[in-house]
Design a protein around this motif. Structure first.
Motif: not given
Length: 247
Positions: A38-41, A67-68, A146-150
């Motif tokens: 399980t990754i942190t997306a 994800w990172v 990008h691998t970041t979120f809003v």
């Protein structure tokens, strides 16, 4: 009587209610199961026009997941292509010895880590919301960047530009595809398919992504604490140095 304003100004910018950019499914990191893990997306997109038709392992897959990687600290992306296959990407920062290298210049010891070898080596793609977009800007749901979120600003979820909504990352991305001989290409014509072709699902792509991330981490002499700065001298000359020597 004073009229209620339709928008507010914060730090000189107008903030208005808007949908999340280009169909982003999550406003904050979410758990995403893949390959018995399980990754942190940080980004999850569904791109229906790229989804293969009919039943298959793709039914439960998102079409872009970023994800990172916990072990290396490197950003990773899985992105479905127009032919229905999934490609994987890993980004490195400017201090990495392979920053700026095109796919065919990646050493065999790195390229051979992934299925079919590294076939992609490019800078972050321009997003169509970017103020200074160059080339052919794309929707965020299709970009390799990008691998970041809003971000959420006060109580307002806003969409203005890529610069406002995403932390820009000066990364160089290495990627691989899953449309090689022996791979099942879901949207290929029937006469282009062969018995025994295997669909490379997200679990397969994920395992290749993290393998590439570890190889790139090791090549750069980096640990999770110094991924931004790197350590040790470059193992290969930079593309710029090679060009200057060739003049």
């Amino acid at each position: 009587m004073s009229r209620k304003p339709s928008s507010r100004s914060v730090a000189g910018k107008r903030l208005v209610k808007a949908q999340m950019p280009d169909g982003l499914m999550n406003a904050r990191p979410v758990s995403y199961p893949v390959a018995h893990a399980t990754i942190t997306a940080l980004q999850v997109y569904h791109n229906p026009e790229r989804k293969p038709s009919g039943d298959g392992p793709w039914n439960d897959e998102a079409d872009k997941v970023s994800w990172v990687d916990d072990e290396t600290g490197l950003g990773c992306i899985m992105l479905r292509q127009t032919d229905g296959t999934i490609s994987g990407y890993v980004g490195v920062g400017p201090a990495h010895p392979l920053f700026g290298y095109e796919a065919d210049a990646v050493p065999v010891g790195v390229s051979g880590t992934v299925h079919g070898g590294v076939t992609y080596g490019r800078e972050c793609e321009a997003n169509r919301f970017e103020r200074r977009a160059q080339g052919k800007p794309r929707q965020e749901r299709y970009t390799v960047c990008h691998t970041t979120f809003v971000r959420t600003i006060q109580e307002y979820r806003t969409v203005r530009t890529t610069e406002d909504d995403f932390d820009h990352e000066d990364h160089w991305w290495f990627g691989f595809d899953t449309s090689h001989p022996g791979d099942l290409v879901p949207k290929a014509r029937h006469d282009q398919r062969h018995q025994g072709d295997v669909y490379r699902d997200q679990g397969f792509v994920y395992m290749n992504c993290i393998a590439l991330a570890r190889k790139l981490r090791d090549l750069g002499g980096m640990t999770l604490d110094d991924t931004d700065e790197g350590s040790g001298p470059p193992l290969l000359p930079s593309p710029k140095d090679s060009q200057e020597r060739g003049r």
